[in-house]
Scaffold this motif. Structure first.
Motif, PDB file in Angstrom:
ATOM      1  N   ILE A  26       0.858  -1.184   0.000  1.00 28.48           N
ATOM      2  CA  ILE A  26       0.000   0.000   0.000  1.00 28.48           C
ATOM      3  C   ILE A  26       0.896   1.237   0.000  1.00 28.48           C
ATOM      4  O   ILE A  26       1.806   1.354   0.820  1.00 28.48           O
ATOM      5  N   PHE A  27       0.644   2.135  -0.925  1.00 24.96           N
ATOM      6  CA  PHE A  27       1.327   3.426  -0.950  1.00 24.96           C
ATOM      7  C   PHE A  27       0.410   4.477  -0.343  1.00 24.96           C
ATOM      8  O   PHE A  27      -0.764   4.574  -0.726  1.00 24.96           O
ATOM      9  N   VAL A  28       0.920   5.244   0.582  1.00 22.69           N
ATOM     10  CA  VAL A  28       0.128   6.294   1.228  1.00 22.69           C
ATOM     11  C   VAL A  28       0.880   7.619   1.126  1.00 22.69           C
ATOM     12  O   VAL A  28       2.065   7.667   0.782  1.00 22.69           O
ATOM     13  N   ASN A  29       0.151   8.691   1.425  1.00 18.43           N
ATOM     14  CA  ASN A  29       0.709  10.051   1.352  1.00 18.43           C
ATOM     15  C   ASN A  29       1.366  10.291  -0.004  1.00 18.43           C
ATOM     16  O   ASN A  29       2.452  10.863  -0.121  1.00 18.43           O
ATOM     17  N   ALA A  30       0.678   9.829  -1.029  1.00 14.78           N
ATOM     18  CA  ALA A  30       1.171   9.949  -2.402  1.00 14.78           C
ATOM     19  C   ALA A  30       0.308  10.948  -3.162  1.00 14.78           C
ATOM     20  O   ALA A  30      -0.803  11.298  -2.740  1.00 14.78           O
ATOM     21  N   ASN A  31       0.804  11.381  -4.290  1.00 16.59           N
ATOM     22  CA  ASN A  31       0.021  12.156  -5.248  1.00 16.59           C
ATOM     23  C   ASN A  31      -0.202  11.250  -6.442  1.00 16.59           C
ATOM     24  O   ASN A  31       0.652  11.147  -7.326  1.00 16.59           O
ATOM     25  N   VAL A  32      -1.315  10.531  -6.447  1.00 16.85           N
ATOM     26  CA  VAL A  32      -1.585   9.537  -7.482  1.00 16.85           C
ATOM     27  C   VAL A  32      -2.373  10.200  -8.613  1.00 16.85           C
ATOM     28  O   VAL A  32      -3.541  10.574  -8.442  1.00 16.85           O
ATOM     29  N   ILE A  33      -1.730  10.356  -9.758  1.00 16.50           N
ATOM     30  CA  ILE A  33      -2.389  10.892 -10.956  1.00 16.50           C
ATOM     31  C   ILE A  33      -2.788   9.687 -11.799  1.00 16.50           C
ATOM     32  O   ILE A  33      -1.945   9.039 -12.420  1.00 16.50           O
ATOM     33  N   THR A  34      -4.061   9.371 -11.826  1.00 13.76           N
ATOM     34  CA  THR A  34      -4.492   8.095 -12.406  1.00 13.76           C
ATOM     35  C   THR A  34      -4.480   8.088 -13.934  1.00 13.76           C
ATOM     36  O   THR A  34      -4.404   7.018 -14.546  1.00 13.76           O
ATOM     37  N   ALA A  35      -4.609   9.265 -14.570  1.00 11.14           N
ATOM     38  CA  ALA A  35      -4.696   9.398 -16.031  1.00 11.14           C
ATOM     39  C   ALA A  35      -5.987   8.811 -16.602  1.00 11.14           C
ATOM     40  O   ALA A  35      -6.141   8.732 -17.821  1.00 11.14           O
ATOM     41  N   SER A  36      -6.908   8.400 -15.755  1.00 12.14           N
ATOM     42  CA  SER A  36      -8.197   7.899 -16.259  1.00 12.14           C
ATOM     43  C   SER A  36      -9.016   9.040 -16.854  1.00 12.14           C
ATOM     44  O   SER A  36      -9.728   8.873 -17.838  1.00 12.14           O
ATOM     45  N   LYS A  37      -8.902  10.205 -16.247  1.00  6.32           N
ATOM     46  CA  LYS A  37      -9.489  11.439 -16.755  1.00  6.32           C
ATOM     47  C   LYS A  37      -8.817  12.598 -16.028  1.00  6.32           C
ATOM     48  O   LYS A  37      -8.163  12.409 -14.997  1.00  6.32           O
ATOM     49  N   LYS A  38      -8.966  13.771 -16.572  1.00  3.48           N
ATOM     50  CA  LYS A  38      -8.333  14.924 -15.933  1.00  3.48           C
ATOM     51  C   LYS A  38      -8.922  15.149 -14.543  1.00  3.48           C
ATOM     52  O   LYS A  38     -10.134  15.049 -14.344  1.00  3.48           O
ATOM     53  N   GLY A  39      -8.042  15.417 -13.592  1.00  5.81           N
ATOM     54  CA  GLY A  39      -8.487  15.705 -12.235  1.00  5.81           C
ATOM     55  C   GLY A  39      -8.693  14.492 -11.372  1.00  5.81           C
ATOM     56  O   GLY A  39      -9.063  14.640 -10.195  1.00  5.81           O
ATOM     57  N   ALA A  40      -8.480  13.290 -11.896  1.00  5.86           N
ATOM     58  CA  ALA A  40      -8.655  12.065 -11.101  1.00  5.86           C
ATOM     59  C   ALA A  40      -7.373  11.810 -10.314  1.00  5.86           C
ATOM     60  O   ALA A  40      -6.484  11.076 -10.762  1.00  5.86           O
TER      61      ALA A  40
END
Length: 575
Positions: A26-40
């Motif tokens: 599990i990764f926590v305290n991350a900035n996960v940019i999913t690329a599924s859509k903008k702003g996700a």
């Protein structure tokens, strides 16, 4: 990064039924940019058995931990999907003193430096053996090299240097002589020999004129390499790609030997996902035709079920595509246009140069596309100029009119110069554009297209506005496979001299990232498996130090790639 372990007290706090859902990491305290859509964007991600099991908030992610789970605190670092360079040309990594080493000359900035490098190579190369170099750029050299210039490096070796575009080359006098290229030699169909004022070829060979010069039997052969040696050199190359966060790549034109290398890499569990476009020249082999020249089999080819091109579709190797050429070079200024280039015609001195017409007719293109489509293979067609692309779209229109039961989305590789009608036809047919993004390296070579065409070149913004998701690619070694420079170039479109080419097509960093990840998976028909950070997809991702959406776009090329993960496993770490 801070590694946290789970307490036994927490382990006992959840029902046994949940233990089947325990995460490996599990990764926590991350900035996960999913690329599924903008702003996700989220701050936590959980992985199990090589796949993403959860992306969301930290409190929910931690519900999947047990005393076997690793919890990694990223302290604000960013997770993005693994990059997918869907179109490049792998070059095995060799050393300068190896006879078959191809000199990299993309950063050479003077004729003197070029000749010095070629001379050093000649000094350690047996007489009569070929000396090759790749990536010359006349805007950096200040002049276009000719055979007479290359003769200063050696008159005892054939020398062949290829342009940054890959679509024109320069041969020295030795190489022209053994190929009997003289004043009387006509230009081949689909190619041109540039000439001095007296009509003698000057060594500059464009498109098909350069194709077979280095295959002359009088050239001393390179020492043959074993399969193991070839395998190791390719493996080094792909390890370098991993260091730039590339977790999936597309080979834009493999032969049978290279396919065997990919199969061996996969058997060894090399951590990269390979999408292979087999060369179109292999198709006539299946009909008993000539692999090196187009023959009438292009017109009649209807069935190629036999041995030459196996169809493979697994998690790490996809062989479902054919690379077809129908068009010429953008940066080499040979692609075929409706309106003339903003430069004098090399042959006439007048502004009447439209590029080099492609050698295949519309009828031949239609027949070839239909034959490939009927076999359930994806067509990935190289095409740059608007006049070339229109021919491609006419052929695709006939292909889709025949039916599409396998739901194949064909591709246009590069798809460089477009207009509104081309965009609408691409959308109507469901064709996928795969776009260059090399203005920050080769932009100085593109100015002869003029401002209007530059605003319709690499049309990222226009495609997005039309509801079309393009994919991006480096076309390496045409441009560098460094994902950060390609990403930045897509956003800023700034030439080495600081000029913005086609500002109408500038997009933001997140849209560019989505094209480079989600767009790539869409182009290979694998969006259900990868390309975004979503539940159920492969845990292929990159950890970077910065938030790419908050730094100045001009600093994207300086992003620190910290780690690359494939299938939930750490495969590269920047020490």
């Amino acid at each position: 990064m801070k590694l946290l372990f789970i307490s036994a007290l927490f382990f006992c706090a959840f029902p046994i039924a949940l233990f089947a859902q325990n995460a490996d990491i599990i990764f926590v305290n991350a900035n996960v940019i999913t690329a599924s859509k903008k702003g996700a964007h989220h701050n936590a991600m959980a992985i199990k058995e090589g796949k993403i099991m959860y992306v969301g908030e930290r409190s929910n992610a931690l519900k999947y931990k047990t005393n076997q789970t690793k919890v990694i605190d990223l302290n604000g670092e960013t997770i993005i999907p693994g990059f997918n360079d869907v179109h490049l040309h792998p070059n095995p990594e060799t050393k300068f003193n190896e006879p078959d080493h191809i000199l990299k000359i993309d950063t050479v900035t003077s004729i003197q430096s070029l000749l010095s490098l070629l001379s050093k190579k000649a000094n350690i190369t047996p007489k009569g053996m070929l000396i090759r170099a790749r990536g010359y750029n006349e805007s950096k050299l200040g002049i276009e090299p000719t055979c007479l210039i290359l003769d200063k490096a050696s008159t005892n070796h054939p020398i062949f240097i290829t342009h940054a575009s890959g679509h024109k080359s320069v041969a020295n006098s030795y190489l022209l002589r053994i190929n009997k290229i003289t004043k009387e030699t006509p230009d081949p169909k689909g190619g041109t020999y540039e000439r001095f004022n007296d009509g003698m070829p000057n060594g500059i060979c464009k498109e098909s004129a350069a194709m077979n010069l280095t295959k002359n039997d009088s050239i001393v052969a390179f020492p043959e390499k074993t399969f193991a040696e070839q395998f190791d050199s390719y493996k080094r190359y792909f390890n370098t790609l991993l260091s730039f966060g590339i977790t999936s790549m597309g080979d834009a034109g493999a032969d049978i030997n290279r396919l065997k290398i990919y199969q061996s890499l996969v058997a060894e569990k090399f951590p990269m996902r390979f999408n292979i476009m087999m060369l179109d020249k292999l198709l006539p082999i299946m009909e008993g035709g000539d692999a090196h020249h187009e023959t009438d089999s292009w017109k009649t080819l209807q069935n190629f079920n036999d041995l030459a091109i196996p169809q493979i579709e697994s998690d790490f190797l996809r062989v479902k595509s054919i690379k077809v050429f129908h068009g010429n070079s953008l940066s080499g200024k040979t692609c075929w246009l409706y309106e003339p280039y903003n430069m004098p015609n090399p042959a006439t001195g007048k502004n009447d140069y439209f590029g080099i017409p492609y050698k295949r007719t519309q009828e031949e293109l239609d027949s070839l596309f239909l034959a490939i489509h009927k076999q359930g293979l994806q067509i990935c067609v190289h095409s740059n100029g608007d006049r070339e692309i229109d021919m491609v779209l006419k052929a695709f229109e006939k292909v889709y009119a025949s039916g599409n039961p396998l739901n194949i989305h064909h591709r246009i590789e590069h798809c460089s110069i477009i207009n509104d009608a081309i965009i609408q036809k691409i959308k109507q047919l469901g064709v996928i554009p795969v776009l260059h993004n090399y203005i920050n390296e080769l932009g100085d070579l593109l100015e002869p297209y003029g401002d209007e065409r530059l605003n319709n070149m690499f049309a990222t913004k226009s495609f997005l506005d039309a509801g079309i998701l393009p994919a991006l690619h480096s076309d390496a070694p045409v441009s560098n496979y460094d994902t950060r420079t390609r990403w930045e170039s897509t956003v800023l479109r700034t030439t080495p001299n600081g000029k913005i080419l086609g500002p109408k097509q500038c997009i933001d960093a997140e849209d560019a990232l989505i094209m480079y990840t989600k767009g790539g998976a869409n182009a290979t028909g694998e969006l259900n498996k990868k390309g975004t950070l979503e539940k159920g997809k492969f845990a292929d991702f990159v950890i970077i130090k910065e938030n790419p959406l908050k730094i100045p776009s001009s600093q994207i090329h300086n992003i620190h790639i910290l780690e690359t993960w494939v299938n939930g496993q750490l495969v590269y770490k920047n020490n």
